[in-house]
Scaffold this motif. Sequence first.
Motif, PDB file in Angstrom:
ATOM      1  N   ASP A 159       0.838  -1.195   0.000  1.00 32.61           N
ATOM      2  CA  ASP A 159       0.000   0.000   0.000  1.00 32.61           C
ATOM      3  C   ASP A 159       0.882   1.257   0.000  1.00 32.61           C
ATOM      4  O   ASP A 159       1.835   1.365   0.763  1.00 32.61           O
ATOM      5  CB  ASP A 159      -0.896  -0.006   1.248  1.00 32.61           C
ATOM      6  CG  ASP A 159      -1.989   1.043   1.195  1.00 32.61           C
ATOM      7  OD1 ASP A 159      -2.444   1.359   0.083  1.00 32.61           O
ATOM      8  OD2 ASP A 159      -2.389   1.526   2.266  1.00 32.61           O
ATOM      9  N   ASP A 162       2.650   0.264  -4.569  1.00 28.02           N
ATOM     10  CA  ASP A 162       2.106  -0.350  -5.776  1.00 28.02           C
ATOM     11  C   ASP A 162       0.804   0.333  -6.182  1.00 28.02           C
ATOM     12  O   ASP A 162       0.088   0.892  -5.342  1.00 28.02           O
ATOM     13  CB  ASP A 162       1.884  -1.852  -5.547  1.00 28.02           C
ATOM     14  CG  ASP A 162       3.179  -2.587  -5.256  1.00 28.02           C
ATOM     15  OD1 ASP A 162       4.186  -2.276  -5.915  1.00 28.02           O
ATOM     16  OD2 ASP A 162       3.192  -3.454  -4.362  1.00 28.02           O
ATOM     17  N   ASP A 163       0.484   0.280  -7.458  1.00 29.05           N
ATOM     18  CA  ASP A 163      -0.701   0.939  -7.994  1.00 29.05           C
ATOM     19  C   ASP A 163      -1.950   0.125  -7.669  1.00 29.05           C
ATOM     20  O   ASP A 163      -2.115  -0.981  -8.184  1.00 29.05           O
ATOM     21  CB  ASP A 163      -0.559   1.100  -9.507  1.00 29.05           C
ATOM     22  CG  ASP A 163      -1.729   1.851 -10.127  1.00 29.05           C
ATOM     23  OD1 ASP A 163      -2.632   2.277  -9.372  1.00 29.05           O
ATOM     24  OD2 ASP A 163      -1.737   2.002 -11.358  1.00 29.05           O
ATOM     25  N   ASN A 165      -4.898   0.544  -8.643  1.00 27.91           N
ATOM     26  CA  ASN A 165      -5.820   0.464  -9.778  1.00 27.91           C
ATOM     27  C   ASN A 165      -5.496  -0.688 -10.721  1.00 27.91           C
ATOM     28  O   ASN A 165      -6.331  -1.090 -11.524  1.00 27.91           O
ATOM     29  CB  ASN A 165      -5.797   1.789 -10.562  1.00 27.91           C
ATOM     30  CG  ASN A 165      -6.305   2.952  -9.738  1.00 27.91           C
ATOM     31  OD1 ASN A 165      -7.286   2.830  -9.019  1.00 27.91           O
ATOM     32  ND2 ASN A 165      -5.617   4.093  -9.825  1.00 27.91           N
ATOM     33  N   THR A 166      -4.277  -1.187 -10.634  1.00 27.09           N
ATOM     34  CA  THR A 166      -3.885  -2.264 -11.545  1.00 27.09           C
ATOM     35  C   THR A 166      -3.711  -3.610 -10.854  1.00 27.09           C
ATOM     36  O   THR A 166      -3.604  -4.632 -11.528  1.00 27.09           O
ATOM     37  CB  THR A 166      -2.568  -1.906 -12.247  1.00 27.09           C
ATOM     38  OG1 THR A 166      -1.534  -1.749 -11.252  1.00 27.09           O
ATOM     39  CG2 THR A 166      -2.704  -0.614 -13.043  1.00 27.09           C
TER      40      THR A 166
END
Length: 361
Positions: A159, A162-163, A165-166
Amino acid sequence: MASPLLRLVVLFGGVSAEHDVSCVTAAHVLAAADRSKYDLVPIGITKGGTWLRNDKAIAALTEGSALPDRLEAAGTEIEPLTAIRGEVDGPDQPVTVVLPLLHGPHGEDGTIQGMLELFKVPYVGAGVLSSALCMDKAMAKVVAEQAGIPQCRWIEFRDGIDDPNTIVARAVDELGLPLFVKPANLGSSVGISKAHDPSELDKAIDIALRYDDVVIIEEHVTAREVEVAVLGNTAPEASVPGEILPGSEFYDYEDKYVTGAATLVIPAELPDDATREVRYLAAKAFTALRCAGMARVDFFYEEGGRGWLLNEVNTIPGFTPGSMYPKLWEATGVRYPDLIDQLVTFALENHRRRVGFSTDH
């Protein structure tokens, strides 16, 4: 003059979502420990971090009375150093060994172990590095992979790094569905979810993030769940394997500690070669992750497929008489009270080795 009893400090409770599990574990360990060998000192740590000497439990132990099935982190507030070392100074100070039964963060992750190292007090179980490593499932997987120990496929989500949304699309694309999601630094199946579609996966990640900022997403494996108990230091021994038959969709917290619906099959019904292999892999994982004293090593057995796949290593496993770790050793020929004695012996052995290192340059 008779030698003084070894002072065995049992630490339980703790600042963790697994606080309640620890309170149950401590009650059973205290009930099983040989009172003719040990001066038993139960020290509870509240969820707020306050250390308390459980005077009621001490009185019951002194009187030979029965203990409840669960201890409370309650009693007289005490400073950690006094709790650990005792109130007697000088040459008459009894030998103390600490038995940490603190599941999860702030107990099983190397924090308590580091404090005990600074206090120069012997303690049961893995050291600072191993405790932290095994607590962080993501890092443990990296080390196990380097050691050549087979595992299921997985990805890590951090958290803030990293993205978000992907991650869902990536997990589904790389690992398929369904998927298991778990906090990297927790145990007792707290925060674990099974996701059957992208929407459930998104929710499962949010649940895991309540407990940790690192989340493990693993492929679903159609396999048997088998566990092995390991005991020792530099020459660890592995117990007979035991199999878990979950009472729900997977072996979750309710199954373990509330409903008790899961069935434990000990020893697991496995071919002889499969039994030999999993015991070998359990000891190999124990050594690769630098464990000491005790650990429970959990596997998936993918029959007709990849065979044994390491799931995780628990350095402070459940220790009630109904828990897998002591039951596995009982089936292997080590009684519950004798198991406690062996763990104390390994703690003293480890301590002697550590304090023997030179501090000169």
